[in-house]
Design an enzyme around this catalytic site. Structure first.
Site, PDB file in Angstrom:
ATOM      1  CG  ASP A 282      -2.131   0.845   0.971  1.00  0.00           C
ATOM      2  OD1 ASP A 282      -2.049   1.701   0.162  1.00  0.00           O
ATOM      3  OD2 ASP A 282      -3.219   0.621   1.726  1.00  0.00           O
TER       4      ASP A 282
HETATM    5  C1  NOJ Z   1      -4.001   3.720   0.243  1.00  0.00           C
HETATM    6  C2  NOJ Z   1      -5.057   3.116   0.140  1.00  0.00           C
HETATM    7  O1  NOJ Z   1      -5.111   2.408   1.365  1.00  0.00           O
HETATM    8  C3  NOJ Z   1      -5.317   2.041  -0.772  1.00  0.00           C
HETATM    9  O2  NOJ Z   1      -6.396   1.444  -0.700  1.00  0.00           O
HETATM   10  C4  NOJ Z   1      -5.176   2.614  -2.382  1.00  0.00           C
HETATM   11  O3  NOJ Z   1      -5.066   1.778  -3.294  1.00  0.00           O
HETATM   12  C5  NOJ Z   1      -3.850   3.363  -2.386  1.00  0.00           C
HETATM   13  N1  NOJ Z   1      -3.531   4.397  -1.305  1.00  0.00           N
HETATM   14  C6  NOJ Z   1      -3.554   4.067  -3.595  1.00  0.00           C
HETATM   15  O4  NOJ Z   1      -4.346   4.989  -3.868  1.00  0.00           O
END
Ligand code: NOJ
Length: 744
Positions: A282
């Site tokens: 993430d």
């Molecule tokens: C953080 C989020 O937790 C995740 O779900 C998302 O896909 C990513 N950022 C990318 O934007």
């Protein structure tokens, strides 16, 4: 260094039993593997590490041109301009040494331009085919603009509605979540991979929805058995459905951050399930392992992530900056890097990016908001609306003078819900607009509150307008920004003065039909007496307005079901239907006001419940009314006893006993009465929608393979434990009478 894990012996046991899958879970044949090896053999270490680096797009393509040319970026997220994407691809393909195309990623969570209901709303449809069709629409629109990778579906089981991200998943239930996961993977990727395939990314691996107190990013303490029985199955189902990529989560489980968790990534995902797709972190979740106190610096956490089996680093720059020295020092093996690059190249090859990296910019515009996409979004919104209360006012007869009020009646941005990056509010059709189109000159509008958090005293303007109306349609809920990532809440009552508005409307004596658009199940118990009917639509997306008008006026008979338990008060959280029995199950004991003064301390005869709120929710999982009524009868299994390889055939008669045609969501729940470990009081094992005309009845049979009853018991090996079972066929998780059967 060896990373801690939860229960070591079980992993060994599973590794022996399951053994590594020999086939490709993402569908790569020998030819693809040969191409992967051929490209890999030509790559320098720096080029390999470059593929493992994902960065977020800035405004200007020249910012990245040199890095793309040097082969130090494998994927870009957050670029949706087709002209820029083509230029990125051109630099990679024509100007980098090996011409490896870029993987362009975006959070396409519930639609791209055409926005569908939020995922929790999609889950309320209990209709995987519809959800698959919606994901296909999202893929058609997004891939037309060059996005070939979406960070969806989110498969986090969520049992605490304080957590803002509950909006992004399918709710509390493992079985429902798994079916929705498969549907979304199929929809995004298509049944055959082609230029409209958008790689799915199942996230967040794993347990992220169980953060303490519903606070986002918080620690989880899930045991291996909870992980295996509740949290992992949707991921496994999605891997089996061919999901091409997976994202590690932010949380630390029992002290181990997911991005460095060898047990879940290496042992379970790769080892047991044989996943050969791409694992991405993430956003900066590698770097955040330093905040967690799980690594000293970026180099340390980069090594931990790589060695846990992570292939791509989203926005920490840990791999890019440190992998080369980590290889030199021997802390990360070249073979680890090679495997990561294989996983990345495999996805790029399968998506056809080498053959066809570019998009047709002019054609891209024509695909967006296509009439059939809007129709699909509307159908999803119609089927996701849950009727929670109806004293008979709905469906509304036309021809009456209507007052439309409330902060969500005309909130084109907010009805799109969270994670609607590419949704454009000028395309939203709000309830106000839909009702005005439908009944020209018959609709008055006084918002009362202009946004959900607004605080106001006195609603004289609304009351005056209500007096002139025959019926009041009030649209309440939450602004989009109150749910989603980093937006947890401790109070789940309607925000601002919305409850006061409802109470004021009630004083007019006019019928009040409330529709709630929210990112989570709000605690609306105190508001129910002020409404004649309540429709819960979560955030319904672009076409929410016409969809809700169709439901309110009876063109569509509501058939959505709660994908999550609705609480009476936030203090009940977490409360979910598939809890264990406990040693003292609730049987309706004394509540707070029945306790005599100066009563002596005693626990005798008491059970597991709250003195002030008892043990039951406001609405159970799987609940939803219809304009008609359904009755189940003659429920019977085909046999009294089954072997572990048999299939249970359950037959029953379903009758539409009301005046309207309608669709029932038939649900089958099972309880395993005695196990090597205690088992949930009920678990969903099957659901299906059945349409019946008014007055029609039908004999139905549902097949449930006995293996569906398998779980991880005391020895942490998945199997069916022989014994006595109960089975319910009903319209929600709290209804019906059980039938019994045995497994030998
Ligand atoms: C953080 C989020 O937790 C995740 O779900 C998302 O896909 C990513 N950022 C990318 O934007």
């Amino acid at each position: 260094m060896k990373l801690p894990r939860l229960l070591f012996p079980a992993a060994i046991a599973c590794a022996i039993i399951c053994s590594c899958a020999s086939h490709s879970t993402i569908g790569a044949g020998k030819d693809v593997e040969q191409r992967v090896e051929s490209i890999l053999s030509k790559m320098t270490l720096a080029e390999k590490i470059g593929q493992m680096n994902q960065v977020s797009a800035g405004a200007d393509v020249s910012n990245y041109a040199d890095a793309l040319r040097a082969g130090s970026i494998g994927s870009i997220l957050n670029e949706v301009d087709p002209v820029k994407i083509n230029e990125f691809q051109r630099i990679c393909v024509e100007e980098s040494r090996l011409g490896i195309p870029l993987l362009v990623a975006r959070d396409v969570i519930h639609g791209f331009h055409t926005v569908f209901p939020i995922p929790l709303g999609l889950a309320a449809t209990f209709d995987p085919a519809l959800v698959e069709a919606g994901a296909r629409v999202a893929a058609l629109e997004a891939t037309a603009q060059g996005v070939r990778w979406t960070f969806s579906p989110m498969l986090d089981i969520a049992r605490d509605p304080r957590w803002g991200r509950i909006a992004e998943g399918s709710g509390e239930d493992t079985y429902l979540d798994a079916r929705m996961a498969e549907a979304m993977v199929r929809g995004y990727q298509g049944t055959q991979l082609d230029s409209t395939s958008m790689a799915a990314c199942i996230k967040h691996f794993v347990g992220y929805g169980a953060g303490e107190g519903g606070r986002d990013y918080n620690s989880t303490y899930l045991t291996e058995r909870q992980l295996r029985n509740v949290y992992l199955p949707p991921f496994e189902a999605a891997v089996k459905a061919g999901a091409m990529t997976l994202m590690t989560s932010f949380n630390d489980n029992d002290g181990v951050p997911s991005t460095g968790n060898t047990f879940v990534v290496k042992d379970v995902l790769r080892g047991e399930w044989g996943f050969d797709g791409l694992v991405v972190t993430d956003w900066n979740s590698m770097g955040e392992m330093i905040n967690h106190g799980f690594g000293t610096d970026r180099k340390d956490v980069a090594a931990k992530a790589a060695n846990a089996g992570v292939d791509m680093d989203m926005m920490t720059y840990g791999f890019l900056s440190h992998l080369e020295e980590l290889v030199k020092s021997g802390d990360v093996k070249v073979s680890t890097i090679d495997n990561a690059v294989r996983n990345i190249l495999r996805v790029k090859i399968l998506l056809g990016l080498f053959e066809n990296p570019y998009i047709d910019v002019e054609a891209a515009a024509a695909v967006q908001y296509a009439p059939e996409h809007l129709a699909a979004a509307q159908k999803s919104a119609e089927q996701s609306a849950i009727l929670l209360k109806n004293d008979g006012i709905l469906p509304l007869a036309p021809g009456r003078r209507i007052l439309v009020t409330g902060p969500m009646a005309d909130a084109p941005h907010d009805q799109l819900g969270t994670w609607a990056f590419d949704g454009e509010k000028q395309h939203t059709v709000t309830p106000l607009q839909a009702l005005r189109d439908r009944f020209p000159g018959k609709v008055d509008y006084v918002p009362g509150l202009s946004f959900s958090r607004e605080k106001r005293q006195g609603f004289a303007d609304v009351i005056a307008a209500a007096r002139k109306a025959d019926v009041i349609l009030v649209f309440l809920g939450e602004e989009a920004i109150l749910s989603g990532e980093a937006h947890s809440l401790a109070d789940l009552n309607l925000q601002g003065s919305q409850s006061d508005l409802l109470a004021a409307l009630k004083t007019t004596g006019k019928p009040v039909v409330a529709t709630v658009m929210a990112g989570r199940p709000l605690t609306i118990e105190r508001d129910l007496p002020n409404c004649n009917a309540v429709l819960y639509s979560f955030h319904p997306g672009t076409m929410g307005g016409p969809a809700l008008a169709n439901v309110i006026f009876g063109d569509v008979n509501p058939s959505g079901r709660t994908p999550i338990t609705f609480l009476r008060t936030v203090g009940q959280a977490p409360l979910y239907y598939s809890h264990n029995m406990t040693g003292r199950p609730y049987t309706g004991q004394t509540l707070i006001d029945d306790i005599p003064l100066e009563a002596g301390q005693t626990s005798l005869g008491n059970t597991s419940y709250y003195l002030d709120y008892g043990a039951y929710p406001l609405f159970p999982f799987g609940y939803g009314l219809s304009y008609t009524s359904f009755e189940y009868s003659g429920i019977a299994t085909d046999r009294a006893e089954y072997g572990v390889d048999d299939t249970i055939e359950v037959s029953f008669t379903l009758a539409n006993t009301g005046k309207y045609d309608g669709e029932e969501v038939v649900q089958v729940y099972v309880r395993d009465l005695v196990g090597s470990v205690t088992r949930p009081v009920k678990e969903l094992k099957h659901f299906e929608r059945v349409f019946l005309k008014a007055g029609e009845s039908r004999q139905l049979t549902v097949s449930i393979p006995t293996e569906e009853l398998a779980f991880y018991g005391l020895d942490m090996v998945k199997k069916v434990e022989p014994g006595d079972f109960q089975l319910w066929v009903a319209g929600d998780s709290a209804s019906g009478k059980p039938v019994s059967f045995k497994v030998k």
